[in-house]
Design an enzyme around this catalytic site. Sequence first.
Site, PDB file in Angstrom:
ATOM      1  N   HIS A 202       0.790  -1.090   0.211  1.00 41.12           N
ATOM      2  CA  HIS A 202       0.068  -0.008   0.054  1.00 41.12           C
ATOM      3  C   HIS A 202       0.770   1.368  -0.114  1.00 41.12           C
ATOM      4  O   HIS A 202       0.358   2.244  -0.037  1.00 41.12           O
ATOM      5  CB  HIS A 202      -1.007   0.040   0.947  1.00 41.12           C
ATOM      6  CG  HIS A 202      -0.534   0.514   2.458  1.00 41.12           C
ATOM      7  ND1 HIS A 202      -0.077  -0.243   3.460  1.00 41.12           N
ATOM      8  CD2 HIS A 202      -0.316   1.906   2.977  1.00 41.12           C
ATOM      9  CE1 HIS A 202       0.277   0.131   4.518  1.00 41.12           C
ATOM     10  NE2 HIS A 202       0.138   1.664   4.395  1.00 41.12           N
TER      11      HIS A 202
ATOM     12  N   ASP B 133      -0.293  -7.404   1.742  1.00 42.66           N
ATOM     13  CA  ASP B 133       0.188  -6.117   1.540  1.00 42.66           C
ATOM     14  C   ASP B 133       1.800  -6.044   1.515  1.00 42.66           C
ATOM     15  O   ASP B 133       2.339  -5.675   2.612  1.00 42.66           O
ATOM     16  CB  ASP B 133      -0.119  -5.232   2.884  1.00 42.66           C
ATOM     17  CG  ASP B 133      -0.032  -3.700   2.608  1.00 42.66           C
ATOM     18  OD1 ASP B 133       0.538  -3.205   1.753  1.00 42.66           O
ATOM     19  OD2 ASP B 133      -0.285  -3.072   3.747  1.00 42.66           O
TER      20      ASP B 133
ATOM     21  N   SER C 245       4.295   2.509   7.944  1.00 43.36           N
ATOM     22  CA  SER C 245       3.747   1.503   7.215  1.00 43.36           C
ATOM     23  C   SER C 245       4.995   1.173   6.308  1.00 43.36           C
ATOM     24  O   SER C 245       5.921   1.827   6.045  1.00 43.36           O
ATOM     25  CB  SER C 245       2.884   2.161   6.150  1.00 43.36           C
ATOM     26  OG  SER C 245       1.667   1.974   6.871  1.00 43.36           O
TER      27      SER C 245
HETATM   28  C1  4AZ Z   1      -1.024   4.018   8.891  1.00 43.78           C
HETATM   29  O1  4AZ Z   1      -2.021   4.791   8.641  1.00 43.78           O
HETATM   30  C2  4AZ Z   1      -1.122   3.197   9.911  1.00 43.78           C
HETATM   31  N1  4AZ Z   1      -1.561   1.236  14.555  1.00 43.78           N
HETATM   32  C3  4AZ Z   1       0.049   2.334  10.152  1.00 43.78           C
HETATM   33  C4  4AZ Z   1      -0.413   1.417  11.101  1.00 43.78           C
HETATM   34  C5  4AZ Z   1      -1.337   1.527  11.937  1.00 43.78           C
HETATM   35  C6  4AZ Z   1      -2.296   2.257  12.029  1.00 43.78           C
HETATM   36  C7  4AZ Z   1      -2.154   3.094  10.774  1.00 43.78           C
HETATM   37  C8  4AZ Z   1      -1.176   0.560  13.262  1.00 43.78           C
HETATM   38  O2  4AZ Z   1      -0.194   3.939   8.037  1.00 43.78           O
END
Ligand code: 4AZ
Length: 301
Positions: free
Chosen positions: A100, A154, A249
């Site tokens: 993503h 992902d 992420s």
């Molecule tokens: C994000 O928005 C995201 N708490 C990544 C990880 C988590 C929540 C949101 C996990 O990229």
Amino acid sequence: MLLRLLCFLVLMSLFSSCSAIPRLDRPREGSADEEVVQTKGDVEELCGIAPNGAKIVGGNEAVPGEFPWMAGIFLTNRGYPRLFCGGSLIDHQHILTAAHCVNQTYHRPQPADLVVRLNEFDISSKDDGLDTLHVNVEKIFVHPLWNEKEFKDDLAILRLEQEVDFDPNLVPVCLPRGDETFTSKSATVSGWGVTKEGGRASSTLRKASVQIEANEDCLLKYDGSVPFQILESNLCASNPPRDACQNDSGGPLVVQGDDERWTQVGIVSWGIGCGDRRFPGVYARISSYIDWIDSITQTTN
Ligand code: 4AZ
């Protein structure tokens, strides 16, 4: 145990002798035609060793060099470089990240839009004491079953334009080669993501210690709350209020083995909120994808 310690010491001295011999020029942004000769067989031998690693306490700033596989992924196509995701070095030329991060309907960067920074700590400072590498991306491989609607599978791999040399601050992370579930294990997630939901991204690398939980428990917690499922190929971890969050992420969740070496078990994928005690962080489970990862890293296509 003694044997393990001995092996560890031998590996460490291998590293120190590496830095004592003249090293090849390290690739920089824009030096695409530089020829770099490497041995490839040293990945499993050297992976997961963090010579500057500190004890993990969670939810605080990393020590520079603590996560020598950590990659910052920057978008460069709109003015100044902007960090948007994390990743991890898995061999001399590949960065593991989330699909993503690079493949959504309204966000589909091309390789030329990306720069990967390795051996980075403070993204807003040129003199954080580290010799940061800026490497261009040659090709983006997205997992063939990645599905944006279900947030399934992902993961993606970035092939770098040049191979990078390992040194004590630049080490690939190990990948799990068995079927261990890691349930109840303590793990560490690292990234430059926001330190508070809706807050600003961190300029220094941060880490949090979280606990891996059984998929069944995670499934119950999320049941009905999201259109996504917790699949066998996911892994959940939490330690409220500590968690990964936006811009973390693609970054690695790692566990330390008895031999002190670090293995990546998850890729930061999603979650409802961040650090919410009702909802764990959800990760792509690396052990479900070893064959696909190998198929990309072992070919030159
Ligand atoms: C994000 O928005 C995201 N708490 C990544 C990880 C988590 C929540 C949101 C996990 O990229």
